[in-house]
Design an enzyme around this catalytic site. Structure first.
Site, PDB file in Angstrom:
ATOM      1  N   CYS A  66       0.830  -1.207   0.000  1.00 25.21           N
ATOM      2  CA  CYS A  66       0.000   0.000   0.000  1.00 25.21           C
ATOM      3  C   CYS A  66       0.861   1.253   0.000  1.00 25.21           C
ATOM      4  CB  CYS A  66      -0.896  -0.017   1.244  1.00 25.21           C
ATOM      5  SG  CYS A  66      -1.966   1.425   1.416  1.00 25.21           S
ATOM      6  N   CYS A  72      -0.103   5.719   7.313  1.00 22.70           N
ATOM      7  CA  CYS A  72      -1.310   5.183   7.935  1.00 22.70           C
ATOM      8  C   CYS A  72      -0.919   4.229   9.061  1.00 22.70           C
ATOM      9  CB  CYS A  72      -2.130   4.456   6.874  1.00 22.70           C
ATOM     10  SG  CYS A  72      -3.492   3.477   7.523  1.00 22.70           S
ATOM     11  N   CYS A  75      -1.643  -0.642   9.458  1.00 23.59           N
ATOM     12  CA  CYS A  75      -0.810  -1.834   9.286  1.00 23.59           C
ATOM     13  C   CYS A  75       0.578  -1.604   9.878  1.00 23.59           C
ATOM     14  CB  CYS A  75      -0.670  -2.192   7.807  1.00 23.59           C
ATOM     15  SG  CYS A  75      -2.191  -2.777   7.040  1.00 23.59           S
ATOM     16  N   CYS A 149      -6.639   0.646   0.152  1.00 21.58           N
ATOM     17  CA  CYS A 149      -6.375  -0.146   1.352  1.00 21.58           C
ATOM     18  C   CYS A 149      -6.397  -1.611   0.953  1.00 21.58           C
ATOM     19  CB  CYS A 149      -7.406   0.123   2.444  1.00 21.58           C
ATOM     20  SG  CYS A 149      -7.159  -0.928   3.900  1.00 21.58           S
ATOM     21  N   GLN A 249     -17.024 -11.094  12.937  1.00 22.11           N
ATOM     22  CA  GLN A 249     -15.649 -11.481  12.658  1.00 22.11           C
ATOM     23  C   GLN A 249     -15.131 -10.601  11.527  1.00 22.11           C
ATOM     24  OE1 GLN A 249     -13.976 -13.362  14.574  1.00 22.11           O
ATOM     25  NE2 GLN A 249     -15.651 -14.233  15.772  1.00 22.11           N
ATOM     26  N   GLU A 296     -25.839 -14.081  25.523  1.00 22.34           N
ATOM     27  CA  GLU A 296     -25.198 -12.834  25.089  1.00 22.34           C
ATOM     28  C   GLU A 296     -25.792 -11.687  25.907  1.00 22.34           C
ATOM     29  OE1 GLU A 296     -23.301  -9.853  23.625  1.00 22.34           O
ATOM     30  OE2 GLU A 296     -22.792 -11.802  22.748  1.00 22.34           O
ATOM     31  N   ASP A 344     -16.620 -17.275  22.873  1.00 25.02           N
ATOM     32  CA  ASP A 344     -15.852 -16.330  22.055  1.00 25.02           C
ATOM     33  C   ASP A 344     -15.997 -14.942  22.671  1.00 25.02           C
ATOM     34  OD1 ASP A 344     -14.512 -14.958  20.090  1.00 25.02           O
ATOM     35  OD2 ASP A 344     -16.081 -15.156  18.574  1.00 25.02           O
ATOM     36  N   CYS A 370      -9.347 -13.363  20.223  1.00 26.20           N
ATOM     37  CA  CYS A 370      -8.475 -12.485  19.438  1.00 26.20           C
ATOM     38  C   CYS A 370      -7.322 -11.962  20.285  1.00 26.20           C
ATOM     39  CB  CYS A 370      -9.270 -11.322  18.848  1.00 26.20           C
ATOM     40  SG  CYS A 370     -10.016 -10.246  20.097  1.00 26.20           S
TER      41      CYS A 370
END
Length: 415
Positions: A66, A72, A75, A149, A249, A296, A344, A370
């Site tokens: 990129c 930016c 990343c 992007c 996700q 939830e 999760d 995550c």
């Protein structure tokens, strides 16, 4: 080198945050956009430094994908070749597990493709020349106005100018705000925040523009401004009308990979509890073969799951429960009806629930996270409670970042 000087250093490794790490007599310093073995000139500010010149490049360095890379802040690692990058990312999971004394099989990292992130949360601000829309500079509030992007789906990037038009009507003077775009099967779902109170004139103009530009929906701070089309996403065979800003996700392909791992481990489990179920990412797939109790705390997410279930035939029974699992985890007695549990949680993990699950007789568990650090903590709790960790699979759904998803499968007792 002193704590506020420029000088030459050698990068020894990549840290958990994706920055290069150099070891100096007075401690470690972190240098973004560098690689192990590189010799660099830097400007140091305490334990961080800015890359000033690359003197000796690593053979593992590649051209970034990129034009905005290094400006930016989205990343961190586009400059690293795929193989060493993937080994490093897998090692984030291995290292977190070892830190908790867990020695278990960790599968090779499951790679995800570029151009697959289905939600982008853009930083935006109105200026005299128009609306800046993009991502913040690395460790800064400065907005980098983007034109491409390689992480995000093309369906979003192709609409950047249209998003700027929406932003121009939302903009609260010259202050920053957020505009999220999510790709759904009905089109782009837009969600704004930080824009202040919208007046009637703004609402009318935004409604007309959203319809003209064929967006599915626009919401502001969770309130739907206009919804020409109900944003839908299928989870398995169930179309779910997703609420504004709901958790999804990051990529559809990573979601499919995770779901396949979940379903393979559950096998013929008759009754499954899906904890922190969201809008039914896993619960609705599980329901094709097993009865599911979906738990939830987000009422809108549960309502969306329930609406999806009501419009599809052929599923096993699906029950729902609104519950704050951080404050009120399911207790061992409540877990007695279930052969399997899937959880999760958010990045903070599920420590309280893991403590109760560890005391239970549930035979199969799938833990999805995550955050390798909190996952390792929760797995250590389950392991202490008699669970055997069969395998952990890392998934690179946060491409070129320091974040990684992981799926752990566990068993207890006879199988």
């Amino acid at each position: 080198m002193t704590s506020s000087k420029t000088g030459q250093i050698t990068i020894r490794s990549i840290g958990a945050g994706g920055d290069g790490v150099a070891n100096l007599p007075d401690g470690q310093i972190y240098v973004p956009f560098t690689l192990p073995g590189e010799v660099v000139n830097v400007a140091r500010d305490k334990n961080r430094a800015t890359l000033m010149a690359l003197l000796e490049a690593s053979p593992e360095r590649q051209n970034p994908a990129c034009r905005h890379f290094e400006d930016c802040g989205g990343c961190a690692l586009q400059h690293w070749q795929d193989e060493p990058y993937r080994l490093w990312k897998r090692e984030l999971v291995v290292g977190a597990l070892k830190g908790r004394g867990i020695d278990v099989e960790v599968a090779p990292l499951v790679a995800c493709n570029p151009h697959t992130r289905r939600r982008a949360v853009f930083a935006a601000r109105k200026t005299e020349k128009g609306v800046l829309l993009g991502f913040n500079r690395h460790q800064s509030h400065e907005i980098i106005d983007i034109v491409e992007c390689p992480v995000t789906v093309p369906e979003i990037i192709a609409r950047l100018d249209d998003l700027r038009e929406v932003g121009a009507l939302l903009a609260p003077g010259s202050g920053p705000f957020k505009l999220a775009a999510t790709l759904t099967e009905s089109g782009l779902d837009l969600a704004a925040s930080g824009c202040g109170k919208l007046n009637d004139e703004q609402r009318r103009a935004l409604t007309a523009l959203v319809i003209k530009k064929d967006f599915a929906r626009l919401s502001h701070e969770g309130e739907i401004i206009v919804e020409p089309k109900k944003p839908l996403i299928h989870f398995g065979k169930v179309p779910v009308p997703v609420p504004p800003g709901c958790f999804l996700q990051a990529t559809a392909e990573a979601e499919e990979t995770m779901a396949a791992l979940v379903l393979a481990h559950l096998g013929k489990a008759r009754r499954v509890a899906d904890l922190f179920c969201g809008v039914g990412t896993f619960a609705l797939r599980i329901a094709e073969k097993s009865a599911v109790h979906a738990v939830e705390n987000d009422a809108a997410a549960l309502a969306a799951l329930d609406r999806g279930v009501r419009h599809v035939q052929g599923l096993k029974p699906v029950s729902i429960e609104r519950r704050d699992l951080f404050r009120r985890p399911l207790m061992p007695k409540e877990l007695l009806p279930y052969n399997a549990v899937v959880f999760d949680p958010p990045r903070a993990g599920a420590e309280e629930q893991a403590l109760e699950l560890a005391k239970s007789k549930v035979e199969k568990v799938v833990a999805i996270s995550c955050n390798p650090v909190t996952l390792a903590r929760d797995l250590a709790i389950l392991q202490k409670g008699g669970y055997r960790i069969e395998r952990v699979t890392p998934i690179d759904q946060f491409l070129w970042s320091a974040h990684v998803e992981a799926v752990a499968v566990l068993t207890k007792g006879r199988q």
